[in-house]
Design an enzyme around this catalytic site. Structure first.
Site, PDB file in Angstrom:
ATOM      1  N   SER A 177       6.546  22.237 -15.316  1.00  8.43           N
ATOM      2  CA  SER A 177       6.812  21.016 -16.069  1.00  8.43           C
ATOM      3  C   SER A 177       5.540  20.269 -16.442  1.00  8.43           C
ATOM      4  O   SER A 177       5.491  19.600 -17.484  1.00  8.43           O
ATOM      5  CB  SER A 177       7.734  20.100 -15.256  1.00  8.43           C
ATOM      6  N   GLU A 226       2.866  21.371 -17.583  1.00  5.82           N
ATOM      7  CA  GLU A 226       2.290  21.918 -18.817  1.00  5.82           C
ATOM      8  C   GLU A 226       3.125  21.623 -20.057  1.00  5.82           C
ATOM      9  O   GLU A 226       2.717  21.929 -21.183  1.00  5.82           O
ATOM     10  CB  GLU A 226       2.108  23.433 -18.686  1.00  5.82           C
ATOM     11  N   ILE A 253      12.034  18.976  -8.465  1.00 10.97           N
ATOM     12  CA  ILE A 253      12.848  18.668  -7.295  1.00 10.97           C
ATOM     13  C   ILE A 253      11.945  18.098  -6.215  1.00 10.97           C
ATOM     14  O   ILE A 253      10.890  18.657  -5.904  1.00 10.97           O
ATOM     15  CB  ILE A 253      13.571  19.922  -6.780  1.00 10.97           C
ATOM     16  N   THR A 296       6.202  15.926   0.114  1.00 12.25           N
ATOM     17  CA  THR A 296       4.992  15.147  -0.169  1.00 12.25           C
ATOM     18  C   THR A 296       5.208  14.304  -1.424  1.00 12.25           C
ATOM     19  O   THR A 296       6.275  14.316  -2.027  1.00 12.25           O
ATOM     20  CB  THR A 296       3.787  16.081  -0.384  1.00 12.25           C
ATOM     21  N   HIS A 342       3.770  14.808  -4.214  1.00 13.13           N
ATOM     22  CA  HIS A 342       3.457  15.631  -5.382  1.00 13.13           C
ATOM     23  C   HIS A 342       4.485  15.415  -6.494  1.00 13.13           C
ATOM     24  O   HIS A 342       4.140  15.334  -7.680  1.00 13.13           O
ATOM     25  CB  HIS A 342       3.431  17.104  -4.953  1.00 13.13           C
ATOM     26  N   TYR A 394      13.934  14.443 -24.186  1.00 10.94           N
ATOM     27  CA  TYR A 394      13.551  14.609 -22.782  1.00 10.94           C
ATOM     28  C   TYR A 394      14.667  15.311 -22.017  1.00 10.94           C
ATOM     29  O   TYR A 394      15.709  14.726 -21.726  1.00 10.94           O
ATOM     30  CB  TYR A 394      13.271  13.240 -22.179  1.00 10.94           C
ATOM     31  N   ARG A 449      23.477  19.064 -12.940  1.00 11.82           N
ATOM     32  CA  ARG A 449      23.007  18.605 -14.258  1.00 11.82           C
ATOM     33  C   ARG A 449      22.638  19.762 -15.183  1.00 11.82           C
ATOM     34  O   ARG A 449      22.191  19.526 -16.302  1.00 11.82           O
ATOM     35  CB  ARG A 449      21.815  17.665 -14.061  1.00 11.82           C
TER      36      ARG A 449
END
Length: 284
Positions: free
Chosen positions: A175, A177, A201, A205, A207, A232, A246
């Site tokens: 994602s 990129e 997901i 951490t 991140h 989006y 989803r």
């Protein structure tokens, strides 16, 4: 003088009967006086203001019971939250409305619909993709989810009249990129809109937060600076279950929705562009 209307339907048992009661309780109906005798029992709901309508139509209808609502999205979200089975696609009706179907009990389907807003007081895009050139940027990371999003997006484009040769699919590693490749496609001038599809997901951490923020910012910035509509379709979920919901299950397919948004924005851009040109011509 009519006092009430009663619909009688055989149900499999107490569980199905309770599910039907829960459906109308969730919708906000006030409970009336229930009854029970040796052979049957009834659950009463009060409808102080309503409309009974019989329709003669040659069109195909998905169910016998249609419930008009003022906010379709809120009803769908409410039913999903209560784990009432909902068919994951919102469809258009022949009377300029949108609808979806719920199945609280196996074999009993209820359609909920909302009249589309009148167009005379606003300019809105059409859902007709004929002649549009669409670029799709899809992340390979979490491909189990993103491939489902891609199939949903392609389904929406084809249903809306977009030709296969006018669709370009580009895959990127993850994602993060997506914004870079979306901008690259937009700057070629070959595409009317860019559909971005990915799945993030949450892990253990921070991140996740950093990536989600940058992806969202980058896609928005690319759309603003290139002037090409970007939709989006990047999922940001707490767990895999949310992502699966989803990508075609309980919460619909966000890839399908992203493609529909792209089509509408291209149409809207063309309309407002023409209107701006007309105003400019009249002032010069």
């Amino acid at each position: 003088m009519i006092k009430s209307l009663t619909t009688i339907r055989n149900v499999a048992g107490a569980k199905d009967f309770a599910a039907l009661q829960e459906l109308f309780s969730v919708l906000g109906f006030e409970r009336g006086k229930d009854w029970e005798d040796g052979k049957s029992q009834g659950a009463s709901f009060l409808a102080p203001l309503g409309n009974l309508e019989f329709v003669l139509s040659r069109a195909t209808h998905h169910t016998d019971l249609w419930v008009e609502v003022s906010d379709l999205s809120s009803i769908e979200e409410l039913l999903n939250r209560k784990k009432i089975k909902v068919v994951p696609y919102v469809f258009e009706t022949e009377w300029d409305a949108h609808a979806f179907i719920a199945e609280p009990v196996k074999g009993l389907k209820v359609a909920f619909w909302q009249k589309d807003r009148p167009l005379q007081d606003a300019t809105e895009g059409d859902l007709n993709a004929e002649g549009m050139r669409i670029g799709l940027v899809v992340a390979r990371w979490n491909s189990f989810i993103t491939e489902r999003l891609l199939q949903g997006a392609l389904d929406a484009l084809r249903r809306s009249g977009c030709r296969k040769e006018d669709i370009t699919v580009v895959r990127v590693p993850g994602s993060f990129e997506i914004p870079s490749q979306a901008r690259t496609l937009a700057e070629t001038g070959k595409y009317d809109a860019i559909v971005t599809l990915g799945c993030l997901i949450r892990g253990e951490t921070t991140h996740y937060e950093h990536i989600a923020t940058e992806v969202t910012r980058g896609i928005g910035q690319s759309a603003q600076e290139t002037g090409v509509p970007h939709s989006y379709g990047v999922l940001t979920c707490e767990n895999l279950e949310q992502a699966i919901d989803r990508a075609g299950l309980k919460a619909g397919n966000k890839g399908f929705e992203a493609a529909i948004s792209a089509i509408e924005m291209v149409s809207l851009k063309r309309k407002t562009g023409r209107e701006a040109s007309k105003e400019k011509d009249t002032t010069t």
